[in-house]
Every structure is written in structure tokens, then in C-alpha cells.
Design a protein around this motif. Sequence first.
Motif, short mmCIF file in Angstrom:
data_model
loop_
_atom_site.label_atom_id
_atom_site.label_comp_id
_atom_site.label_asym_id
_atom_site.label_seq_id
_atom_site.Cartn_x
_atom_site.Cartn_y
_atom_site.Cartn_z
N ALA A 236 -4.93 7.32 -6.50
CA ALA A 236 -5.01 5.88 -6.24
C ALA A 236 -5.02 5.57 -4.74
N TYR A 237 -4.36 6.40 -3.95
CA TYR A 237 -4.27 6.19 -2.50
C TYR A 237 -5.55 6.63 -1.78
N HIS A 238 -6.28 7.60 -2.36
CA HIS A 238 -7.42 8.19 -1.67
C HIS A 238 -8.76 7.85 -2.32
N THR B 213 -12.24 5.58 -3.02
CA THR B 213 -13.18 4.99 -2.05
C THR B 213 -12.67 3.67 -1.52
N SER B 214 -12.22 2.83 -2.43
CA SER B 214 -11.53 1.60 -2.05
C SER B 214 -10.08 1.75 -2.49
N PRO B 215 -9.17 2.11 -1.57
CA PRO B 215 -7.80 2.49 -1.95
C PRO B 215 -7.11 1.44 -2.82
N LEU B 216 -6.48 1.92 -3.89
CA LEU B 216 -5.72 1.04 -4.77
C LEU B 216 -4.27 0.94 -4.35
N LEU B 217 -3.89 1.66 -3.30
CA LEU B 217 -2.55 1.58 -2.73
C LEU B 217 -2.66 1.68 -1.21
N VAL B 218 -1.97 0.81 -0.50
CA VAL B 218 -1.87 0.96 0.94
C VAL B 218 -0.71 1.90 1.25
N GLU B 219 -0.49 2.22 2.52
CA GLU B 219 0.47 3.27 2.87
C GLU B 219 1.88 2.95 2.38
N ASP B 220 2.38 1.74 2.67
CA ASP B 220 3.74 1.40 2.23
C ASP B 220 3.88 1.42 0.72
N GLU B 221 2.86 0.95 0.02
CA GLU B 221 2.89 0.96 -1.44
C GLU B 221 2.94 2.40 -1.97
N PHE B 222 2.14 3.26 -1.36
CA PHE B 222 2.13 4.67 -1.75
C PHE B 222 3.51 5.30 -1.54
N LEU B 223 4.17 4.97 -0.42
CA LEU B 223 5.48 5.55 -0.13
C LEU B 223 6.55 5.01 -1.08
N ILE B 224 6.47 3.74 -1.45
CA ILE B 224 7.41 3.17 -2.42
C ILE B 224 7.29 3.90 -3.76
N ILE B 225 6.06 4.13 -4.19
CA ILE B 225 5.84 4.84 -5.44
C ILE B 225 6.34 6.28 -5.34
N THR B 226 6.11 6.91 -4.19
CA THR B 226 6.58 8.29 -4.00
C THR B 226 8.09 8.36 -4.08
N PHE C 110 -2.14 -7.34 -8.48
CA PHE C 110 -1.99 -6.91 -9.87
C PHE C 110 -2.64 -5.55 -10.11
N VAL C 111 -3.79 -5.31 -9.47
CA VAL C 111 -4.45 -4.02 -9.64
C VAL C 111 -3.59 -2.90 -9.04
N HIS C 112 -2.99 -3.15 -7.88
CA HIS C 112 -2.14 -2.15 -7.24
C HIS C 112 -0.87 -1.90 -8.06
N ALA C 113 -0.33 -2.95 -8.67
CA ALA C 113 0.84 -2.78 -9.53
C ALA C 113 0.48 -1.95 -10.77
N PHE C 114 -0.73 -2.14 -11.30
CA PHE C 114 -1.17 -1.32 -12.43
C PHE C 114 -1.31 0.14 -12.01
N ALA C 115 -1.83 0.38 -10.81
CA ALA C 115 -1.94 1.76 -10.30
C ALA C 115 -0.56 2.40 -10.18
N ALA C 116 0.41 1.63 -9.69
CA ALA C 116 1.77 2.15 -9.58
C ALA C 116 2.34 2.48 -10.96
N GLY C 117 2.15 1.58 -11.91
CA GLY C 117 2.64 1.82 -13.26
C GLY C 117 1.97 3.01 -13.92
N SER C 118 0.68 3.22 -13.61
CA SER C 118 -0.02 4.38 -14.17
C SER C 118 0.59 5.68 -13.67
N ALA C 119 0.94 5.72 -12.38
CA ALA C 119 1.56 6.93 -11.82
C ALA C 119 2.92 7.19 -12.43
N LEU C 120 3.67 6.13 -12.70
CA LEU C 120 5.03 6.29 -13.24
C LEU C 120 5.07 6.29 -14.76
#
Length: 484
Positions: free
Chosen positions: A436-438, A440-453, A123-133
Motif C-alpha cells: 500500500a505504501y509503494h 504507483t499512487s501511494p495509499l499510505l503516506v509516511e506517517d500513516e505507514f509508520l502508525i500501521i507498522t 477512507f481509502v487509506h483507512a481501508f488499506a490500513a484495515g486490510s494490513a491488520l
Amino acid sequence: MWSSFTYEEPSVSSLLILSSWLYLLNVFGYLAQRLLSAGLLGQILIGVIYGTPLARWLDESWEEAFVAIGYVGLLVVVFEGGMSSSISTLTALLPLSTCIALTGLLCPIAMSFVLVPMCSFSFVHAFAAGSALSSTSLGTVLAVLNPSSIGFDLRRTKLGTALLSAAIMDDVVAFILVKVLQVIGAGSGSGNSGGGSIGANIGRTIGVTIGLGVALLLLSRFVLRPAYRQMRTIRQGRLVTKGSLLLCMVLVFIGMVAAAGYAGTSPLYGAYIAGLACAYLSEAEPGPSPPKSLSVELLPTRKPARSYTFPTTTPIPTPIPSPPRSPSGSFADGDSRKKPGLRSTFEGVVGPLLNYLLLPIFFGSIGYCIPFVPLWQGRVIWRGIIYAILMILGKGICGAWLLLWRRRKSGWKGAVFIGLAMIARGEIGLLISQIAYHTTSPLLVEDEFLIITWAIVICTIVGPVGVGWAVKRWGRKILEGGWE
């Protein structure tokens, strides 16, 4: 012992790369404008090719420098957007703009939680994705609204004013979300939720945003405008030159950008309200009184052949009305009407630099910030495309407010236009996703970051292309329903 930077002649390869980079940014911008009515896409493509994603011809130090130079261009174009606005229209449409902005903010965040079952996001990672978009690329919006791109100045209409103010609201909130994600990312690594820090950051940003707006309003009303009127009348207006007017704009621009940045809100907000202040000052210039209902600055009645310049933004000259008889006591010197104004000075002095250099570099810098090669993975592509469709719908629904606001069916073209113009995410979306990707404690892993990109890239393509299509198909008819 004194020190200085050692001056060395650049290598031939460096000179060739830099000169071709700057030239091709304009060439590809021109071609993309001709083909897609979105010149910025060509400039983003050149950034992908020349930068880190593909050829790596640009040194890392150059890329860092171009990001800084390009961001100056973004601030200047946001300043221009504010200066092109009408203060009275902006005030009247503030409730509508707020509704558009809130819809464009909340819908993408809500829709992003579909990533939890679809892509196994937390849920936290989904919120990070929504924040970017949730952001709207203000630079992209202003680029596609430029008169040379669409044939008339839409920025000074009710429709354009509502769009710009909604976009800047989304960007200010996106800046707040950046602070929230930074606190969450740092707190997750240390086992601390950071709730107090989040509240302090949000409260500070909101307070600074409101406070700066009120302070500049009072300063403009009681100090800047009277001083500007006096400057145009004293000594028969001899103080009014392009140099003095440019200095006035630079001081207001730098002052508000610095105040916003150091105080804790978005520098883009500072640039925008600085532009609004200059728009307010320009109303003190001699000339015909603005009409009560704002009308579009149309081109001559005969349909001219559409011309294109290398960048996507060169102001189209509009007929200059003959100066009316001066009202009693307005200005002491009739010749002061022939003096340059703030808007004309900006267009003549700053416009070419912005259009041919700063904006192409800005969009080019966006290009090499896109992780191009890793995007082409099957498991990432289809998820990214589905998410992009949801994010297009999340912003596209914003246009419905135009239909609800006055319940005029004739305004549906403007509603479609607003929805399309709000779609592009661009620089702000990339900034938030990378933070969100970078963390201290990443809020997105690599695949999640690429999906958002993927979603950011697709939205940044669909938005400008959609706006270009709407203008080509409907032209000034998008202003039907009282939005002129």
C-alpha cells in the motif's frame, strides 16, 4: 562465448557476519523462549540489529536472499500445520472456523475507520490500513503451537484445528486484498477506478481457491491414497523408505504451491492443502485406528522438567503404541508397520532443518523489514499504540465464538486462547502495508505507514506472549468444554 558465475572466496568479515547471524538467531530464540515463551521475538530482534534498520551488516543482496529462504521456511511450516491436522475434525469445525475468520477479518477493517477522525486518514487509506491488520500471521501461530513450546500437541485438537483453519482463511482473504490494493493504487494514479480489474481479481482468486481444494480432494481420494496404500504393500513394503516418503511429500508440496501461485491465489494456501493431503494419506498407514473423539497427545503422567532447545520448535517424542493385531485384509505384510510414515519422516528429516535454520531466518527477515528508527516519533508513537489496542481487540473478540458455539461456560479458557493466538499479524501485515505504501499512487503516506507498522509490531509481540502466558497459567485446561 560461454559464461559462468565467478567463484570467489568470501571475505573473513562476511563469514563472521553470516555465521554469527545464524548462531545468534538460535541463541536469542532460545532466550526469548525461556523469558517470554515466544522465541520468535528474539529472532526478530536479531533481524532488526543485523539488518537495514540498525547495523546494516547484512548486504542488500543477502537480505533479499534471506527473505526468499525464510519464505520457503514459512511455506514448509504451513505444510507441517496442514499435515498435523485431522481431516474429520477440520470438516466438522469448518462452520466455526469460518465464523472466527470472518470476525477476525471484518472487525479490524471496521475499527480502522477510526483513523479517519483520529489521524486524518482518508477512507481509502483507512481501508488499506484495515486490510494490513486483517491478516493473521500463520507462521507465528504455528510457531507458538509447536509441541516443544507448550508441552503437548495442540495442533491436532479441535481447538488447534479451528485456529489453524481460521488463520489460513484470513491469509487467503488478505491475499485477495493485496490484489485489490494494487489495482486501486495503480488506478488512482491513472484516474481509473479499476472496478472491473478488482472484480476480475477477486473472482479469479476465489474460483482458484475453491477449485484447487476440490481438485486436490478428488485427486487424493481416487489417485494418491490408493497409490500410497499400494506402495506400502507391494514387495513387502520395500518401497517404503524415508527417501521415497520424502519424495512423495516434496512432489505434493511443490505441485500445490506452484499451482496456487501461478493460478492466482496464495502459495500459503497451496502449502496448507498439500499438508492436508499428506495427512489424509497418512491415515492409510498401518497402526492403531484413530479414536472417534480426537484426544491430545499427552506427555508421561509425571511432570517432566521443561526442556528448551535453541529454536522454538522441536517435536516432543510421544510414546509409540505397540502395533495392534492387523485386521483381516488390511495389509499383507505385518513388518510394514515398522516402516516409517509421512509424519515421522517429516519430523526426522525436515524438522531439524526447519527448526534450526529456515524458521530462524524467516523471523530474522521480518526483523529487518521493520523501519525501526523512524518509528520513534512522538506524533507517531501514541497514535500507533492506540491503533494497536483497537487491533488487539479486533482479533481478540474472535474467541467469543467458542462460547457461542456450544454455550459452555467451561470453554472460556479456550476462547481466550483463540483470541490471543489470532492477534499476531507478522509477515502478512508487513507485506500488505508495504504494498500500500509503494503503489504507483501511494495509499499510505509516511506517517500513516509508520502508525500501521506500530500496530503490526505490537500485535506481533502481544500475540505470542499472550499465548505463552495462557499455556503457562492453564496448561491443558484450555481444552475444557469439549475442545480436546
